[in-house]
Design a protein around this motif. Sequence first.
Motif, PDB file in Angstrom:
ATOM      1  N   PHE A  45       0.841  -1.189   0.000  1.00  0.00           N
ATOM      2  CA  PHE A  45       0.000   0.000   0.000  1.00  0.00           C
ATOM      3  C   PHE A  45       0.879   1.242   0.000  1.00  0.00           C
ATOM      4  CE2 PHE A  45      -2.480  -3.343   2.077  1.00  0.00           C
ATOM      5  CZ  PHE A  45      -3.591  -3.356   1.256  1.00  0.00           C
ATOM      6  N   ARG A  46       0.604   2.136  -0.926  1.00  0.00           N
ATOM      7  CA  ARG A  46       1.367   3.377  -1.068  1.00  0.00           C
ATOM      8  C   ARG A  46       0.441   4.568  -0.853  1.00  0.00           C
ATOM      9  NH1 ARG A  46       6.457   2.469  -0.527  1.00  0.00           N
ATOM     10  NH2 ARG A  46       7.331   0.975  -1.950  1.00  0.00           N
ATOM     11  N   ASN A  47       0.937   5.560  -0.127  1.00  0.00           N
ATOM     12  CA  ASN A  47       0.173   6.794   0.061  1.00  0.00           C
ATOM     13  C   ASN A  47       0.342   7.732  -1.119  1.00  0.00           C
ATOM     14  OD1 ASN A  47      -0.721   6.002   2.620  1.00  0.00           O
ATOM     15  ND2 ASN A  47       1.170   6.718   3.552  1.00  0.00           N
ATOM     16  N   LYS A  48       1.373   7.490  -1.911  1.00  0.00           N
ATOM     17  CA  LYS A  48       1.681   8.338  -3.054  1.00  0.00           C
ATOM     18  C   LYS A  48       1.727   7.470  -4.315  1.00  0.00           C
ATOM     19  CE  LYS A  48       5.258  11.502  -4.655  1.00  0.00           C
ATOM     20  NZ  LYS A  48       6.577  12.057  -4.410  1.00  0.00           N
ATOM     21  N   TYR A  49       1.279   8.032  -5.431  1.00  0.00           N
ATOM     22  CA  TYR A  49       1.284   7.302  -6.702  1.00  0.00           C
ATOM     23  C   TYR A  49       2.671   7.345  -7.331  1.00  0.00           C
ATOM     24  CZ  TYR A  49       0.549   6.202 -11.593  1.00  0.00           C
ATOM     25  OH  TYR A  49       0.653   5.651 -12.838  1.00  0.00           O
ATOM     26  N   TYR A  50       3.147   6.201  -7.804  1.00  0.00           N
ATOM     27  CA  TYR A  50       4.369   6.090  -8.586  1.00  0.00           C
ATOM     28  C   TYR A  50       4.037   5.295  -9.841  1.00  0.00           C
ATOM     29  CZ  TYR A  50       6.754   7.359  -4.250  1.00  0.00           C
ATOM     30  OH  TYR A  50       7.151   8.005  -3.110  1.00  0.00           O
ATOM     31  N   LYS A  51       4.456   5.812 -10.993  1.00  0.00           N
ATOM     32  CA  LYS A  51       4.167   5.105 -12.251  1.00  0.00           C
ATOM     33  C   LYS A  51       4.818   3.725 -12.251  1.00  0.00           C
ATOM     34  CE  LYS A  51       4.291   5.335 -17.188  1.00  0.00           C
ATOM     35  NZ  LYS A  51       3.692   6.107 -18.215  1.00  0.00           N
ATOM     36  N   GLU A  52       6.086   3.677 -11.863  1.00  0.00           N
ATOM     37  CA  GLU A  52       6.779   2.394 -11.767  1.00  0.00           C
ATOM     38  C   GLU A  52       6.587   1.840 -10.364  1.00  0.00           C
ATOM     39  OE1 GLU A  52      10.798   3.448 -12.850  1.00  0.00           O
ATOM     40  OE2 GLU A  52      10.481   2.619 -14.849  1.00  0.00           O
ATOM     41  N   LYS A  53       6.296   0.573 -10.293  1.00  0.00           N
ATOM     42  CA  LYS A  53       6.146  -0.113  -9.010  1.00  0.00           C
ATOM     43  C   LYS A  53       7.403  -0.951  -8.790  1.00  0.00           C
ATOM     44  CE  LYS A  53       1.887   1.327  -9.535  1.00  0.00           C
ATOM     45  NZ  LYS A  53       1.562   2.682  -9.208  1.00  0.00           N
ATOM     46  N   TYR A  54       7.737  -1.168  -7.538  1.00  0.00           N
ATOM     47  CA  TYR A  54       8.941  -1.914  -7.203  1.00  0.00           C
ATOM     48  C   TYR A  54       8.595  -3.088  -6.296  1.00  0.00           C
ATOM     49  CZ  TYR A  54      11.540   2.192  -8.777  1.00  0.00           C
ATOM     50  OH  TYR A  54      12.057   3.214  -9.523  1.00  0.00           O
ATOM     51  N   LEU A  95      11.961 -10.913 -14.917  1.00  0.00           N
ATOM     52  CA  LEU A  95      12.565 -10.128 -13.841  1.00  0.00           C
ATOM     53  C   LEU A  95      13.957 -10.623 -13.474  1.00  0.00           C
ATOM     54  CD1 LEU A  95       9.577  -9.365 -11.442  1.00  0.00           C
ATOM     55  CD2 LEU A  95      10.671  -7.859 -13.100  1.00  0.00           C
ATOM     56  N   ILE A  96      14.159 -11.927 -13.475  1.00  0.00           N
ATOM     57  CA  ILE A  96      15.476 -12.465 -13.130  1.00  0.00           C
ATOM     58  C   ILE A  96      16.547 -11.936 -14.084  1.00  0.00           C
ATOM     59  CG2 ILE A  96      16.846 -14.603 -13.139  1.00  0.00           C
ATOM     60  CD1 ILE A  96      14.390 -15.971 -11.872  1.00  0.00           C
ATOM     61  N   LYS A  97      16.163 -11.723 -15.335  1.00  0.00           N
ATOM     62  CA  LYS A  97      17.110 -11.217 -16.335  1.00  0.00           C
ATOM     63  C   LYS A  97      17.194  -9.686 -16.366  1.00  0.00           C
ATOM     64  CE  LYS A  97      16.224 -15.210 -19.225  1.00  0.00           C
ATOM     65  NZ  LYS A  97      15.487 -15.718 -20.381  1.00  0.00           N
ATOM     66  N   SER A  98      16.370  -9.011 -15.579  1.00  0.00           N
ATOM     67  CA  SER A  98      16.334  -7.546 -15.617  1.00  0.00           C
ATOM     68  C   SER A  98      17.368  -6.939 -14.665  1.00  0.00           C
ATOM     69  CB  SER A  98      14.935  -7.037 -15.284  1.00  0.00           C
ATOM     70  OG  SER A  98      14.630  -7.259 -13.928  1.00  0.00           O
ATOM     71  N   ILE A  99      17.537  -5.666 -14.796  1.00  0.00           N
ATOM     72  CA  ILE A  99      18.487  -4.925 -13.968  1.00  0.00           C
ATOM     73  C   ILE A  99      17.900  -4.738 -12.571  1.00  0.00           C
ATOM     74  CG2 ILE A  99      19.611  -2.674 -13.664  1.00  0.00           C
ATOM     75  CD1 ILE A  99      19.653  -2.478 -16.748  1.00  0.00           C
ATOM     76  N   ILE A 100      18.736  -4.925 -11.575  1.00  0.00           N
ATOM     77  CA  ILE A 100      18.336  -4.676 -10.189  1.00  0.00           C
ATOM     78  C   ILE A 100      18.625  -3.223  -9.871  1.00  0.00           C
ATOM     79  CG2 ILE A 100      18.854  -5.197  -7.775  1.00  0.00           C
ATOM     80  CD1 ILE A 100      19.401  -8.087  -8.641  1.00  0.00           C
ATOM     81  N   THR A 101      17.635  -2.550  -9.312  1.00  0.00           N
ATOM     82  CA  THR A 101      17.766  -1.153  -8.915  1.00  0.00           C
ATOM     83  C   THR A 101      18.100  -1.099  -7.433  1.00  0.00           C
ATOM     84  OG1 THR A 101      16.135  -0.486 -10.564  1.00  0.00           O
ATOM     85  CG2 THR A 101      16.527   1.038  -8.752  1.00  0.00           C
ATOM     86  N   ILE A 102      19.101  -0.297  -7.082  1.00  0.00           N
ATOM     87  CA  ILE A 102      19.497  -0.139  -5.686  1.00  0.00           C
ATOM     88  C   ILE A 102      19.007   1.228  -5.207  1.00  0.00           C
ATOM     89  CG2 ILE A 102      21.415  -0.055  -4.053  1.00  0.00           C
ATOM     90  CD1 ILE A 102      23.021  -1.707  -6.146  1.00  0.00           C
ATOM     91  N   TYR A 120      17.464  -3.638  -2.592  1.00  0.00           N
ATOM     92  CA  TYR A 120      17.552  -4.073  -3.984  1.00  0.00           C
ATOM     93  C   TYR A 120      16.155  -4.391  -4.509  1.00  0.00           C
ATOM     94  CZ  TYR A 120      22.308  -4.274  -2.387  1.00  0.00           C
ATOM     95  OH  TYR A 120      23.519  -3.933  -1.862  1.00  0.00           O
ATOM     96  N   PHE A 121      15.837  -3.824  -5.684  1.00  0.00           N
ATOM     97  CA  PHE A 121      14.491  -3.919  -6.226  1.00  0.00           C
ATOM     98  C   PHE A 121      14.490  -4.326  -7.695  1.00  0.00           C
ATOM     99  CE2 PHE A 121      14.374  -0.708  -2.906  1.00  0.00           C
ATOM    100  CZ  PHE A 121      13.229  -1.004  -2.203  1.00  0.00           C
ATOM    101  N   TYR A 122      13.420  -5.000  -8.080  1.00  0.00           N
ATOM    102  CA  TYR A 122      13.063  -5.163  -9.486  1.00  0.00           C
ATOM    103  C   TYR A 122      11.966  -4.141  -9.777  1.00  0.00           C
ATOM    104  CZ  TYR A 122      15.424  -9.723  -9.757  1.00  0.00           C
ATOM    105  OH  TYR A 122      16.339 -10.746  -9.765  1.00  0.00           O
ATOM    106  N   ILE A 123      11.967  -3.618 -10.982  1.00  0.00           N
ATOM    107  CA  ILE A 123      10.945  -2.666 -11.397  1.00  0.00           C
ATOM    108  C   ILE A 123       9.779  -3.411 -12.037  1.00  0.00           C
ATOM    109  CG2 ILE A 123      10.396  -0.715 -12.907  1.00  0.00           C
ATOM    110  CD1 ILE A 123      13.350   0.132 -12.663  1.00  0.00           C
ATOM    111  N   LEU A 124       8.584  -3.094 -11.587  1.00  0.00           N
ATOM    112  CA  LEU A 124       7.350  -3.630 -12.160  1.00  0.00           C
ATOM    113  C   LEU A 124       6.659  -2.463 -12.866  1.00  0.00           C
ATOM    114  CD1 LEU A 124       6.122  -5.485  -8.963  1.00  0.00           C
ATOM    115  CD2 LEU A 124       7.207  -6.524 -10.947  1.00  0.00           C
ATOM    116  N   ASN A 125       6.259  -2.665 -14.098  1.00  0.00           N
ATOM    117  CA  ASN A 125       5.559  -1.594 -14.794  1.00  0.00           C
ATOM    118  C   ASN A 125       4.269  -2.097 -15.410  1.00  0.00           C
ATOM    119  OD1 ASN A 125       6.394  -2.792 -17.285  1.00  0.00           O
ATOM    120  ND2 ASN A 125       8.377  -1.837 -17.012  1.00  0.00           N
ATOM    121  N   GLU A 126       3.531  -1.190 -16.024  1.00  0.00           N
ATOM    122  CA  GLU A 126       2.218  -1.537 -16.560  1.00  0.00           C
ATOM    123  C   GLU A 126       2.277  -2.687 -17.562  1.00  0.00           C
ATOM    124  OE1 GLU A 126      -0.386   1.635 -17.816  1.00  0.00           O
ATOM    125  OE2 GLU A 126       0.627   3.000 -16.463  1.00  0.00           O
ATOM    126  N   SER A 127       3.359  -2.772 -18.313  1.00  0.00           N
ATOM    127  CA  SER A 127       3.437  -3.804 -19.358  1.00  0.00           C
ATOM    128  C   SER A 127       3.503  -5.219 -18.795  1.00  0.00           C
ATOM    129  CB  SER A 127       4.635  -3.543 -20.282  1.00  0.00           C
ATOM    130  OG  SER A 127       5.845  -3.756 -19.572  1.00  0.00           O
TER     131      SER A 127
END
Length: 131
Positions: A45-54, A95-102, A120-127
């Motif tokens: 649950f987020r109080n603020k909207y972010y286009k990309e989810k992590y 996701l395993i093949k994607s870049i990890i964001t720190i 360390y995060f993976y990025i989740l997006n609308e696609s």
Amino acid sequence: MTETEKTILTIDWLNKKYNLLIKKTSGQFDLWDAQDDERIIEFKFRNKYYKEKYIQVDKFYSLLMAAEYYNKKAYYIVVDNEVRIFNLNKLKDKLIKSIITIKNSPYSTEFNKTKKINKYFYILNESNQSN
């Protein structure tokens, strides 16, 4: 509204919208927030909207391992001003093949918010969200 109240409201909404029988987990330290016979679900649950989810990398792998152990599908659902549903089993290879964001983030969102560590995060997006 508390985290528990948000969880219960979201479960009720999912059950009605998708004709499911999801129930909240009962333990305080459960790895995920809700489940039914086919899936385990973690809510963010987020109080603020972010286009990309992590999703934290360790949470991603923990949910996948638990889903495999219990022969279920793992879902990560982000709720801000919208509801985004991610089927982690379907996203696993991508996701395993994607870049990890720190990100330098608070150690815990519930306790000491001033102490920060690298997370360390993976990025989740609308696609890659599920219907």
